[in-house]
Motif scaffolding. Structure first.
Motif, PDB file in Angstrom:
ATOM      1  N   GLY A   1      38.683  -7.850  36.679  1.00 20.64           N
ATOM      2  CA  GLY A   1      38.168  -8.536  35.494  1.00 20.64           C
ATOM      3  C   GLY A   1      36.957  -9.382  35.858  1.00 20.64           C
ATOM      4  O   GLY A   1      36.911  -9.953  36.943  1.00 20.64           O
ATOM      5  N   ARG A  41      34.359 -12.367  34.114  1.00 26.46           N
ATOM      6  CA  ARG A  41      33.958 -13.240  33.018  1.00 26.46           C
ATOM      7  C   ARG A  41      32.661 -13.909  33.379  1.00 26.46           C
ATOM      8  O   ARG A  41      32.514 -14.428  34.489  1.00 26.46           O
ATOM      9  N   THR A  43      38.412 -11.599  38.754  1.00 29.02           N
ATOM     10  CA  THR A  43      39.838 -11.650  39.098  1.00 29.02           C
ATOM     11  C   THR A  43      40.410 -10.256  39.325  1.00 29.02           C
ATOM     12  O   THR A  43      39.906  -9.263  38.808  1.00 29.02           O
ATOM     13  N   VAL A  85      45.350 -17.414  39.254  1.00 28.64           N
ATOM     14  CA  VAL A  85      44.701 -16.823  38.095  1.00 28.64           C
ATOM     15  C   VAL A  85      45.163 -17.568  36.850  1.00 28.64           C
ATOM     16  O   VAL A  85      46.322 -17.929  36.735  1.00 28.64           O
ATOM     17  N   ASP A  87      43.948 -14.930  31.727  1.00 29.75           N
ATOM     18  CA  ASP A  87      43.664 -13.629  32.335  1.00 29.75           C
ATOM     19  C   ASP A  87      44.866 -12.705  32.206  1.00 29.75           C
ATOM     20  O   ASP A  87      44.729 -11.517  31.933  1.00 29.75           O
ATOM     21  N   ASP A  96      45.438 -11.795  28.497  1.00 24.73           N
ATOM     22  CA  ASP A  96      44.416 -10.832  28.119  1.00 24.73           C
ATOM     23  C   ASP A  96      44.849  -9.412  28.426  1.00 24.73           C
ATOM     24  O   ASP A  96      44.568  -8.489  27.680  1.00 24.73           O
TER      25      ASP A  96
END
Lengths: 219, 69
Positions: A109, A111, A205, B22, B26, B29
């Protein structure tokens, strides 16, 4: 009694081990080349608490250690084995193609968040409808500029999903499907691209099971 | 098992660069809005809930749990 579905895997005859939610043992329901990993659910539907989401993710991750998996969405509950088999049969070709796609790969991921002066921009109250629209357009244009700077990442990835300006503070929210062997290379490129971007902060991540590549546009 | 997901990279000075775990967002999501959609009426009325609100609700629930102990 119903069945909690954790994900779809290729049926290989090997027995699945481990536990799912509520310490229920995992088992497989097979239909042809596909199997769904399930556990029994007694009683009420599990609420999506932080603990439950985390336990679910851990189970999927455990399964991912044994081979390719398409994670199911949290809260996927089917009445019985017949319903699971019907699902596997109905979507066989699509699910097989997606499984082939995610084999040996993980999801990363990314961002991008506005920082510095950009961070205060979304907070200012628009003076009129016109200025609101103009701000929105500007934000979208600047999000597009950030997104284009990140484009080289797609060349390393097998597949990518992008949300442009999903929130005022986030110009870009990406998910990449990356071959396990190329994760380090991918992260190094993120770091390199970051040095050329002054007004955003990047957060990357993973590795995640391929949640973002289990549905959506055909593979 | 595959490595636990964590922050692989974060720009210097971001909150994520200072803490390894994390964020819940996240996880939410992915686990709630990603994955194979097995049935149409997924996870109660979650589809209608804004994920930010949900994040807050989970945080509040998590805090309540901690206070109970």
């Amino acid at each position: 009694m119903s069945l909690v579905v954790y994900g779809i895997v290729e049926a290989d005859g090997a027995a699945v081990s481990g536990e799912g939610l509520d310490e229920q043992p995992l088992s497989e329901v097979t239909d042809g080349p596909l199997a769904a990993v399930v556990s029994e659910q007694h009683g009420a539907h599990r609420e999506p608490t932080a603990a439950a989401l985390s336990a679910y993710e851990q189970t999927v991750r455990h399964l991912m250690g044994h081979g390719a998996i398409l994670p199911a969405q949290f809260g996927s509950v089917l009445d019985d084995e017949a319903a699971v088999r019907a699902l596997l049969r109905r979507r066989r070709e699509d699910l097989l193609a997606r499984l082939r796609r995610v084999r040996g790969a993980v999801e990363i991921g990314l961002r991008a968040r506005w920082c510095g002066e950009g961070r205060t921009r979304p907070a200012t109250r628009p003076q009129s409808g016109t200025s609101y629209l103009r701000d929105r357009l500007e934000r979208r244009q600047s999000a597009r500029r950030v997104a284009s700077e990140l484009d080289p990442l797609a060349a390393i990835a097998l597949s990518a999903r992008r949300s442009l300006a999903p929130r005022p503070d986030l110009p870009v929210l990406d998910a990449y499907l990356v071959d396990r062997a190329r994760v380090d290379e991918f992260v190094a490129l993120v770091e390199q691209l970051d040095s050329g971007l002054d007004d955003v902060e990047l957060v990357c991540t993973g590795p995640w099971p391929p949640y973002s590549f289990a549905e959506g546009a055909p593979v | 098992m595959v490595n636990e997901p964590g922050t692989l990279y974060a720009s210097r000075g971001t909150a994520a660069s200072r803490s390894r775990p994390v964020t819940l967002v996240d996880l939410i999501d992915r686990v709630l809005s990603g994955g194979v959609v097995v049935q149409a009426h997924i996870t109660l009325a979650l589809a209608d809930v804004d994920l930010i609100d949900l994040d807050l609700a989970l945080l509040v629930a998590g805090t309540a749990k901690v206070l109970e102990r």
